[in-house]
Scaffold this motif. Sequence first.
Motif, PDB file in Angstrom:
ATOM      1  N   ILE A 129       0.980  -1.600  -0.185  1.00 19.36           N
ATOM      2  CA  ILE A 129       0.060  -0.131  -0.103  1.00 19.36           C
ATOM      3  C   ILE A 129       0.975   1.803   0.069  1.00 19.36           C
ATOM      4  O   ILE A 129       1.936   1.412   0.740  1.00 19.36           O
ATOM      5  CB  ILE A 129      -1.177  -0.246   1.060  1.00 19.36           C
ATOM      6  N   LEU A 130       0.530   2.377  -1.183  1.00 17.51           N
ATOM      7  CA  LEU A 130       0.976   3.395  -0.822  1.00 17.51           C
ATOM      8  C   LEU A 130       0.221   4.048   0.367  1.00 17.51           C
ATOM      9  O   LEU A 130      -0.879   4.726  -0.289  1.00 17.51           O
ATOM     10  CB  LEU A 130       1.392   4.060  -2.206  1.00 17.51           C
ATOM     11  N   LEU A 131       0.790   4.764   0.558  1.00 24.72           N
ATOM     12  CA  LEU A 131       0.167   6.303   2.069  1.00 24.72           C
ATOM     13  C   LEU A 131       0.280   7.262   2.111  1.00 24.72           C
ATOM     14  O   LEU A 131       1.442   7.607   2.165  1.00 24.72           O
ATOM     15  CB  LEU A 131       0.286   5.433   3.303  1.00 24.72           C
ATOM     16  N   VAL A 132       0.208   8.269   1.502  1.00 23.73           N
ATOM     17  CA  VAL A 132      -0.120   9.562   0.953  1.00 23.73           C
ATOM     18  C   VAL A 132      -0.142  10.461   1.959  1.00 23.73           C
ATOM     19  O   VAL A 132      -0.860  11.261   2.399  1.00 23.73           O
ATOM     20  CB  VAL A 132      -0.227  10.300  -0.680  1.00 23.73           C
ATOM     21  N   GLU A 133       0.495  11.021   3.475  1.00 19.19           N
ATOM     22  CA  GLU A 133      -0.112  11.216   4.419  1.00 19.19           C
ATOM     23  C   GLU A 133       0.868  12.596   4.894  1.00 19.19           C
ATOM     24  O   GLU A 133       2.179  12.327   5.126  1.00 19.19           O
ATOM     25  CB  GLU A 133      -0.773  10.543   5.215  1.00 19.19           C
ATOM     26  N   ASP A 134       0.752  14.338   5.039  1.00 20.22           N
ATOM     27  CA  ASP A 134       1.497  14.426   5.296  1.00 20.22           C
ATOM     28  C   ASP A 134       1.473  14.989   7.053  1.00 20.22           C
ATOM     29  O   ASP A 134       2.831  15.602   8.120  1.00 20.22           O
ATOM     30  CB  ASP A 134       1.973  15.853   4.888  1.00 20.22           C
ATOM     31  N   GLU A 135       1.308  14.510   7.266  1.00 20.67           N
ATOM     32  CA  GLU A 135       0.518  14.859   9.255  1.00 20.67           C
ATOM     33  C   GLU A 135       1.588  13.632   9.996  1.00 20.67           C
ATOM     34  O   GLU A 135       1.170  12.431   9.276  1.00 20.67           O
ATOM     35  CB  GLU A 135      -0.931  14.839   9.937  1.00 20.67           C
ATOM     36  N   PRO A 136       2.758  13.615  10.003  1.00 17.74           N
ATOM     37  CA  PRO A 136       3.462  12.673  10.483  1.00 17.74           C
ATOM     38  C   PRO A 136       3.017  11.657  11.956  1.00 17.74           C
ATOM     39  O   PRO A 136       3.336  10.346  11.349  1.00 17.74           O
ATOM     40  CB  PRO A 136       5.106  12.971  11.234  1.00 17.74           C
ATOM     41  N   LYS A 137       2.716  12.214  12.377  1.00 18.31           N
ATOM     42  CA  LYS A 137       1.476  11.784  13.663  1.00 18.31           C
ATOM     43  C   LYS A 137       0.380  10.773  13.425  1.00 18.31           C
ATOM     44  O   LYS A 137       0.264   9.727  13.282  1.00 18.31           O
ATOM     45  CB  LYS A 137       1.299  12.284  14.517  1.00 18.31           C
ATOM     46  N   VAL A 138      -0.428  11.057  11.962  1.00 18.64           N
ATOM     47  CA  VAL A 138      -1.417  10.403  11.818  1.00 18.64           C
ATOM     48  C   VAL A 138      -0.587   8.883  10.603  1.00 18.64           C
ATOM     49  O   VAL A 138      -1.458   8.151  10.480  1.00 18.64           O
ATOM     50  CB  VAL A 138      -2.284  11.297  10.612  1.00 18.64           C
ATOM     51  N   SER A 139       0.152   9.488   9.850  1.00 20.34           N
ATOM     52  CA  SER A 139       0.648   9.060   8.659  1.00 20.34           C
ATOM     53  C   SER A 139       1.040   7.359   9.878  1.00 20.34           C
ATOM     54  O   SER A 139       1.404   6.217   9.243  1.00 20.34           O
ATOM     55  CB  SER A 139       1.863   9.481   8.256  1.00 20.34           C
ATOM     56  N   ALA A 140       2.071   7.786  10.453  1.00 19.95           N
ATOM     57  CA  ALA A 140       2.354   7.143  11.812  1.00 19.95           C
ATOM     58  C   ALA A 140       1.991   6.400  12.408  1.00 19.95           C
ATOM     59  O   ALA A 140       1.947   4.572  12.028  1.00 19.95           O
ATOM     60  CB  ALA A 140       3.642   7.857  13.141  1.00 19.95           C
TER      61      ALA A 140
END
Length: 224
Positions: A3-14
């Motif tokens: 899966i590719l996750l494109v998310e700029d908020e580090p906490k949300v991404s993690a």
Amino acid sequence: MRILLVEDEPKVSAFIRRGLEEEGFTVDTAFDGDMGGRLALSNSYELIILDVILPHRNGYEVLKVVRTHDQQVPVLMLTALGTTQDKLQGFDGGADDYLVKPFDFSELLARVRALTRRRGQEVKGAVLTLADLTLNTIAKTVTRADQPIKLTAREFGLLELFMRHPGRVLSRAEIAENSWEDSFDSGSNVIDVYVNYLRNKVDKGFEQKLIHTVVGMGYVLRVE
């Protein structure tokens, strides 16, 4: 599954990455639109989870890049933008599902599983026909009276649903369940808007109409 996750908020991404990896998925992450676009073009993914508000290039622009390269990979838009117009823009661009922040991870996981399961299913009935209307599920083409009809990914999926159930009245709830996953807002008119989009492309200019409204019940594809 990758899966590719494109998310700029580090906490949300993690948070998302950790949860998906615990469920057995392999997750690549990108923190801006440019990086997300590059990864999407250079790798093969079973699913792309895409934020809208991103640095350098927004999610709608990334989605456009993805769809010029790959019409098949499922794309789930994950964003705080939750108006009907926002959703329409995402679906018009080729998104397969749309989840509004804040969200519950169990709901995200359910949608991820549904989209990856759909991608992995064997295509049944590659060519569907009704009267002079033909839909090819593999080539992703639609013609009527041998005239090509250009549809967005969302319109194509809706027409495929109708063509797999000719003569059956489909309620808005059934359409939502089969074509919108769990992203359908019962208080919105998204489905009505898309049925009208589809009607204008499939029936406009033809004497015989195929898409019909059954008042109080839903919509049906049939020859009358």
